[in-house]
Design an enzyme around this catalytic site. Sequence first.
Site, PDB file in Angstrom:
ATOM      1  N   ASP A 120       0.794  -1.236   0.000  1.00 12.31           N
ATOM      2  CA  ASP A 120       0.000   0.000   0.000  1.00 12.31           C
ATOM      3  C   ASP A 120       0.825   1.285   0.000  1.00 12.31           C
ATOM      4  O   ASP A 120       0.257   2.382  -0.059  1.00 12.31           O
ATOM      5  CB  ASP A 120      -0.964  -0.007   1.202  1.00 12.31           C
ATOM      6  CG  ASP A 120      -0.254  -0.194   2.533  1.00 12.31           C
ATOM      7  OD1 ASP A 120       0.917  -0.632   2.553  1.00 12.31           O
ATOM      8  OD2 ASP A 120      -0.871   0.104   3.572  1.00 12.31           O
ATOM      9  N   GLU A 170      10.987  -4.193  12.456  1.00 12.58           N
ATOM     10  CA  GLU A 170      12.168  -3.583  11.826  1.00 12.58           C
ATOM     11  C   GLU A 170      13.349  -3.586  12.795  1.00 12.58           C
ATOM     12  O   GLU A 170      14.459  -4.018  12.458  1.00 12.58           O
ATOM     13  CB  GLU A 170      11.868  -2.131  11.411  1.00 12.58           C
ATOM     14  CG  GLU A 170      10.713  -1.960  10.426  1.00 12.58           C
ATOM     15  CD  GLU A 170       9.351  -1.761  11.082  1.00 12.58           C
ATOM     16  OE1 GLU A 170       9.216  -2.071  12.297  1.00 12.58           O
ATOM     17  OE2 GLU A 170       8.430  -1.284  10.396  1.00 12.58           O
TER      18      GLU A 170
HETATM   19  C1  UGA Z   1       3.294  -0.601   9.396  1.00 13.98           C
HETATM   20  C2  UGA Z   1       4.655  -0.892   8.734  1.00 13.98           C
HETATM   21  O1  UGA Z   1       4.852  -0.015   7.621  1.00 13.98           O
HETATM   22  C3  UGA Z   1       4.644  -2.351   8.262  1.00 13.98           C
HETATM   23  O2  UGA Z   1       5.768  -2.640   7.475  1.00 13.98           O
HETATM   24  C4  UGA Z   1       4.571  -3.227   9.506  1.00 13.98           C
HETATM   25  O3  UGA Z   1       4.550  -4.591   9.131  1.00 13.98           O
HETATM   26  C5  UGA Z   1       3.289  -2.884  10.253  1.00 13.98           C
HETATM   27  O4  UGA Z   1       3.145  -1.480  10.497  1.00 13.98           O
HETATM   28  C6  UGA Z   1       3.296  -3.577  11.595  1.00 13.98           C
HETATM   29  O5  UGA Z   1       4.166  -3.216  12.434  1.00 13.98           O
HETATM   30  O6  UGA Z   1       2.460  -4.432  11.850  1.00 13.98           O
HETATM   31  P1  UGA Z   1       0.813  -0.646   8.289  1.00 13.98           P
HETATM   32  O7  UGA Z   1       0.469   0.277   7.177  1.00 13.98           O
HETATM   33  O8  UGA Z   1       0.283  -0.340   9.645  1.00 13.98           O
HETATM   34  O9  UGA Z   1       2.381  -0.808   8.353  1.00 13.98           O
HETATM   35  O10 UGA Z   1       0.451  -2.167   7.933  1.00 13.98           O
HETATM   36  P2  UGA Z   1      -0.192  -2.787   6.621  1.00 13.98           P
HETATM   37  O11 UGA Z   1       0.217  -2.025   5.409  1.00 13.98           O
HETATM   38  O12 UGA Z   1      -1.638  -3.004   6.874  1.00 13.98           O
HETATM   39  O13 UGA Z   1       0.517  -4.206   6.592  1.00 13.98           O
HETATM   40  C7  UGA Z   1       1.895  -4.368   6.261  1.00 13.98           C
HETATM   41  C8  UGA Z   1       2.033  -5.376   5.114  1.00 13.98           C
HETATM   42  O14 UGA Z   1       1.596  -6.658   5.552  1.00 13.98           O
HETATM   43  C9  UGA Z   1       1.185  -5.020   3.890  1.00 13.98           C
HETATM   44  O15 UGA Z   1       1.926  -5.287   2.703  1.00 13.98           O
HETATM   45  C10 UGA Z   1      -0.027  -5.926   4.022  1.00 13.98           C
HETATM   46  O16 UGA Z   1      -0.607  -6.294   2.778  1.00 13.98           O
HETATM   47  C11 UGA Z   1       0.536  -7.137   4.755  1.00 13.98           C
HETATM   48  N1  UGA Z   1      -0.441  -7.804   5.669  1.00 13.98           N
HETATM   49  C12 UGA Z   1      -1.218  -7.069   6.512  1.00 13.98           C
HETATM   50  C13 UGA Z   1      -0.562  -9.186   5.645  1.00 13.98           C
HETATM   51  O17 UGA Z   1       0.124  -9.867   4.858  1.00 13.98           O
HETATM   52  N2  UGA Z   1      -1.463  -9.789   6.496  1.00 13.98           N
HETATM   53  C14 UGA Z   1      -2.260  -9.073   7.348  1.00 13.98           C
HETATM   54  O18 UGA Z   1      -3.093  -9.678   8.075  1.00 13.98           O
HETATM   55  C15 UGA Z   1      -2.126  -7.676   7.356  1.00 13.98           C
HETATM   56 MN    MN Z   2       0.700  -0.043   5.115  1.00 18.32          MN
END
Ligand code: UGA
Ligand code: MN
Length: 243
Positions: free
Chosen positions: A104, A188
């Site tokens: 995203d 991270e």
């Molecule tokens: C922030 C950080 O930018 C992420 O890199 C980090 O993993 C996350 O917080 C965290 O600490 O949990 P954020 O925008 O809050 O990111 O999270 P998402 O973009 O919703 O998810 C990170 C990535 O994991 C995305 O590429 C998403 O597609 C993937 N994801 C999310 C999954 O594969 N499974 C899930 O259940 C949720």
């Molecule tokens: Mn994100």
Amino acid sequence: PVIYLVTPTYRRPEQIPDLTRLAQTLLNVPAVHWIVVEDNSALSPAIASLLKRYGIPHTHLKAQMPEKYKKSKLKPRGVANRNAALDWVRSNCKSGVVYFADDDNTYDIRLFEEMRFTKKVSMWPVGLVTKVGLSSPVVNDKGVVVDFFDGWMANRKFPVDMAGFAVSVQLILEKSDVYMPYVPGHEEDGFLKKLDVSPADIEPKANRCTQIFVWHTQTKSNTPANRTTATGKRYKGTNIDTL
Ligand code: UGA
Ligand code: MN
């Protein structure tokens, strides 16, 4: 060097739009290998067809979040996916650079040339992270990383966002037992600490961390609702697998 771009992704209505935008960004990037890892029990045909259609060199994998974390409010998002990609890199690559690119975020293609020659770990600013709107290493006039600026320090040694660093394949092969921890918010920092990088090892990019080439954008989600058509028929919404 080839950039191994690791994208965790999961099923939701915004998934295909987000991946379409990222695919069309990557069409403009030479020498990139896209590792798309689904948090899913099976590979989705819609993503397979998207990957085939754009013709970007890619690997399509799946790795589900362990059941015990799925129930928690704060989830370690994308961790199982990224760790599966690390295994793939360790068995298939000898050189290059690994970048964890969430589905995203918004990427300026100039970012990829900044990271391409990473020796160990390179870092740069990320825009739109937390309410302060920026996460960045602080670089002194000798070009050395001396501090970090982030809206959420949380006692982290490396208070950086996932989108703010890249690691050489060489370092990932050397530290063969290092994975990302299942600790929300500390993925991270935990990963970089286990790679045993010292602040002096960090290669600051993007003109000494003065330019923003990546933003932590988040696609607004919409709760799907049933609607009726003009003639009063029930309309159940588009099927996200129909592409
Ligand atoms: C922030 C950080 O930018 C992420 O890199 C980090 O993993 C996350 O917080 C965290 O600490 O949990 P954020 O925008 O809050 O990111 O999270 P998402 O973009 O919703 O998810 C990170 C990535 O994991 C995305 O590429 C998403 O597609 C993937 N994801 C999310 C999954 O594969 N499974 C899930 O259940 C949720
Ligand atoms: Mn994100």
